[in-house]
Motif scaffolding. Structure first.
Motif, PDB file in Angstrom:
ATOM      1  N   SER A  37       0.800  -1.053  -0.150  1.00 27.59           N
ATOM      2  CA  SER A  37      -0.100   0.004  -0.047  1.00 27.59           C
ATOM      3  C   SER A  37       1.275   1.052  -0.065  1.00 27.59           C
ATOM      4  O   SER A  37       1.152   1.194  -0.480  1.00 27.59           O
ATOM      5  N   MET A  38       0.574   2.451   1.337  1.00 23.16           N
ATOM      6  CA  MET A  38       2.022   3.322   1.010  1.00 23.16           C
ATOM      7  C   MET A  38       3.022   2.999   0.476  1.00 23.16           C
ATOM      8  O   MET A  38       3.970   3.659   0.298  1.00 23.16           O
ATOM      9  N   GLY A  39       3.930   1.921   1.585  1.00 27.44           N
ATOM     10  CA  GLY A  39       4.636   1.003   1.639  1.00 27.44           C
ATOM     11  C   GLY A  39       5.427   0.699   0.918  1.00 27.44           C
ATOM     12  O   GLY A  39       6.585   0.900  -0.120  1.00 27.44           O
ATOM     13  N   GLY A  40       4.030   0.304  -0.160  1.00 28.16           N
ATOM     14  CA  GLY A  40       4.263   0.201  -2.053  1.00 28.16           C
ATOM     15  C   GLY A  40       4.616   0.631  -3.032  1.00 28.16           C
ATOM     16  O   GLY A  40       5.671   1.400  -3.238  1.00 28.16           O
ATOM     17  N   TYR A  41       4.197   2.193  -2.417  1.00 26.58           N
ATOM     18  CA  TYR A  41       4.431   3.947  -3.170  1.00 26.58           C
ATOM     19  C   TYR A  41       5.722   3.939  -2.382  1.00 26.58           C
ATOM     20  O   TYR A  41       6.307   4.403  -3.424  1.00 26.58           O
ATOM     21  N   GLY A  42       6.435   3.714  -1.398  1.00 27.59           N
ATOM     22  CA  GLY A  42       7.488   4.226  -0.871  1.00 27.59           C
ATOM     23  C   GLY A  42       8.583   3.325  -1.253  1.00 27.59           C
ATOM     24  O   GLY A  42       9.385   3.628  -1.866  1.00 27.59           O
ATOM     25  N   ALA A  43       8.789   1.764  -1.723  1.00 30.65           N
ATOM     26  CA  ALA A  43       9.310   1.158  -2.032  1.00 30.65           C
ATOM     27  C   ALA A  43       9.767   1.512  -3.616  1.00 30.65           C
ATOM     28  O   ALA A  43      10.754   1.393  -4.014  1.00 30.65           O
ATOM     29  N   LEU A  44       8.660   2.091  -4.323  1.00 31.75           N
ATOM     30  CA  LEU A  44       8.811   2.031  -5.659  1.00 31.75           C
ATOM     31  C   LEU A  44       8.881   3.502  -5.657  1.00 31.75           C
ATOM     32  O   LEU A  44      10.379   3.998  -6.776  1.00 31.75           O
ATOM     33  N   TYR A  45       9.024   4.388  -4.865  1.00 30.57           N
ATOM     34  CA  TYR A  45      10.062   5.930  -4.971  1.00 30.57           C
ATOM     35  C   TYR A  45      10.852   5.778  -4.717  1.00 30.57           C
ATOM     36  O   TYR A  45      11.931   6.067  -5.589  1.00 30.57           O
ATOM     37  N   ASN A  46      11.164   5.215  -3.489  1.00 30.62           N
ATOM     38  CA  ASN A  46      13.130   4.927  -2.914  1.00 30.62           C
ATOM     39  C   ASN A  46      13.711   4.078  -3.983  1.00 30.62           C
ATOM     40  O   ASN A  46      14.477   4.564  -4.515  1.00 30.62           O
ATOM     41  N   GLY A  47      12.885   2.751  -4.698  1.00 30.95           N
ATOM     42  CA  GLY A  47      13.888   2.237  -6.055  1.00 30.95           C
ATOM     43  C   GLY A  47      13.797   2.880  -6.731  1.00 30.95           C
ATOM     44  O   GLY A  47      14.852   2.166  -7.238  1.00 30.95           O
ATOM     45  N   LEU A  48      12.911   3.717  -7.530  1.00 28.38           N
ATOM     46  CA  LEU A  48      13.225   4.522  -8.547  1.00 28.38           C
ATOM     47  C   LEU A  48      14.093   5.775  -8.745  1.00 28.38           C
ATOM     48  O   LEU A  48      15.006   6.044  -9.614  1.00 28.38           O
ATOM     49  N   LYS A  49      14.157   6.186  -7.632  1.00 31.53           N
ATOM     50  CA  LYS A  49      15.064   7.166  -7.169  1.00 31.53           C
ATOM     51  C   LYS A  49      16.323   6.927  -7.192  1.00 31.53           C
ATOM     52  O   LYS A  49      17.349   7.529  -8.016  1.00 31.53           O
ATOM     53  N   SER A  50      16.818   5.766  -6.549  1.00 31.20           N
ATOM     54  CA  SER A  50      18.285   5.148  -6.820  1.00 31.20           C
ATOM     55  C   SER A  50      18.502   3.791  -7.684  1.00 31.20           C
ATOM     56  O   SER A  50      18.356   3.444  -6.501  1.00 31.20           O
ATOM     57  N   PRO A  51      17.810   3.518  -8.675  1.00 35.21           N
ATOM     58  CA  PRO A  51      17.524   2.206  -8.918  1.00 35.21           C
ATOM     59  C   PRO A  51      19.065   0.995  -8.779  1.00 35.21           C
ATOM     60  O   PRO A  51      19.141   0.527  -8.633  1.00 35.21           O
ATOM     61  N   GLU A  52      20.255   1.933  -9.426  1.00 40.89           N
ATOM     62  CA  GLU A  52      20.979   1.630  -8.829  1.00 40.89           C
ATOM     63  C   GLU A  52      21.560   1.034  -7.484  1.00 40.89           C
ATOM     64  O   GLU A  52      23.123   0.692  -7.448  1.00 40.89           O
ATOM     65  N   LYS A  53      20.882   1.053  -6.572  1.00 38.02           N
ATOM     66  CA  LYS A  53      21.546   0.909  -4.964  1.00 38.02           C
ATOM     67  C   LYS A  53      20.578  -0.941  -4.738  1.00 38.02           C
ATOM     68  O   LYS A  53      20.754  -0.954  -4.088  1.00 38.02           O
ATOM     69  N   TYR A  54      19.591  -0.711  -5.492  1.00 39.35           N
ATOM     70  CA  TYR A  54      18.684  -2.233  -5.348  1.00 39.35           C
ATOM     71  C   TYR A  54      18.741  -3.590  -6.424  1.00 39.35           C
ATOM     72  O   TYR A  54      19.297  -2.888  -7.594  1.00 39.35           O
ATOM     73  N   SER A  55      18.732  -4.397  -5.289  1.00 35.60           N
ATOM     74  CA  SER A  55      18.517  -5.308  -6.604  1.00 35.60           C
ATOM     75  C   SER A  55      17.360  -5.864  -7.262  1.00 35.60           C
ATOM     76  O   SER A  55      17.469  -6.289  -7.677  1.00 35.60           O
ATOM     77  N   ALA A  56      15.874  -5.371  -6.233  1.00 34.14           N
ATOM     78  CA  ALA A  56      14.870  -5.152  -7.060  1.00 34.14           C
ATOM     79  C   ALA A  56      14.137  -4.699  -6.160  1.00 34.14           C
ATOM     80  O   ALA A  56      13.992  -3.773  -5.102  1.00 34.14           O
ATOM     81  N   ILE A  57      12.407  -4.510  -7.030  1.00 32.29           N
ATOM     82  CA  ILE A  57      11.357  -3.669  -6.026  1.00 32.29           C
ATOM     83  C   ILE A  57      10.160  -4.419  -5.789  1.00 32.29           C
ATOM     84  O   ILE A  57      10.363  -5.301  -6.835  1.00 32.29           O
ATOM     85  N   MET A  58       9.961  -4.260  -4.416  1.00 32.21           N
ATOM     86  CA  MET A  58       8.162  -5.028  -4.520  1.00 32.21           C
ATOM     87  C   MET A  58       7.286  -4.088  -4.098  1.00 32.21           C
ATOM     88  O   MET A  58       8.090  -3.589  -3.223  1.00 32.21           O
ATOM     89  N   ALA A  59       6.685  -3.908  -5.492  1.00 34.23           N
ATOM     90  CA  ALA A  59       4.973  -2.934  -4.183  1.00 34.23           C
ATOM     91  C   ALA A  59       3.265  -4.013  -4.565  1.00 34.23           C
ATOM     92  O   ALA A  59       3.502  -4.017  -5.733  1.00 34.23           O
ATOM     93  N   LEU A  60       3.056  -4.070  -3.754  1.00 29.40           N
ATOM     94  CA  LEU A  60       2.103  -4.843  -3.165  1.00 29.40           C
ATOM     95  C   LEU A  60       1.049  -3.764  -2.828  1.00 29.40           C
ATOM     96  O   LEU A  60       0.935  -3.166  -2.261  1.00 29.40           O
TER      97      LEU A  60
END
Length: 194
Positions: A79-102
């Motif tokens: 939910s809100m955390g899914g938005y947060g995961a997308l936002y933070n993961g997309l802002k720094s895609p080089e820092k993450y191996s994967a993003i999960m947004a449920l």
């Protein structure tokens, strides 16, 4: 793992078998509550993006020597955390191996002007070609289903390589998220991310 609006970091422990899943898949997890602040930097005292981006990794890698600093972390949320995961993961895609947004919210409530943060579409566009593996799912009975279909159409039309998984029979609940976290972890294992 980022919690949804109205939940705190204990929601993952109370609503899922995250501890058993961590043992089964050999992963560690940090559970973040977010205080209903959308995981954004909204003011000098509400710097959730900065916390996730800078402070949390420093704390985790500085205090837990068993963590492999050569493997990029995964960010996920509901939910809100899914938005947060997308936002933070997309802002720094080089820092993450994967993003999960449920069942991710597609726009933070109460923030009329997103120009300071960027919309998800803008962030997806900027990260295009550099995206980590991204898993997004939502139930077909969820109140955000229609807006999710619109974002999914935009993602497809713009060649992001990311698509929603639409799951039949589920609303905006932990019933869906409990099953989807297992599917996500299995995907990470299949792709040798974990």
């Amino acid at each position: 793992m980022l919690s949804g609006f109205g939940d705190d970091n204990e929601a993952w422990l109370l609503q899922t078998n995250i501890s058993a899943l961590c043992a089964e898949y050999g992963v560690a997890v940090a559970l973040i509550g977010g205080e209903n602040k959308w995981y954004l930097d909204q003011s000098p005292i509400d710097g959730w993006h900065t916390f996730i981006e800078d402070e949390l990794p420093d704390f985790l890698y500085g205090n837990f020597s068993a963590l492999d600093q050569n493997r990029l972390p995964v960010i996920g949320g509901v939910s809100m955390g899914g938005y947060g995961a997308l936002y933070n993961g997309l802002k720094s895609p080089e820092k993450y191996s994967a993003i999960m947004a449920l069942s991710p919210a597609t726009k933070p409530d109460g923030i009329v002007d997103e120009t300071a943060h960027g919309t998800l579409k803008e962030l997806f566009s900027k990260a295009k070609g550099r995206l980590p593996y991204t898993y997004i799912s939502v139930g077909d009975k969820d109140f955000i289903y229609e807006v999710s279909k619109q974002l999914d159409g935009w993602l497809t039309q713009n060649g992001t390589g990311v698509n929603y998984t639409f799951v039949g029979g589920y609303a905006h609940t932990w019933d869906l998220w409990r099953t989807e976290i297992v599917k996500f972890l299995q995907e990470l294992k299949n792709k040798k991310i974990i």
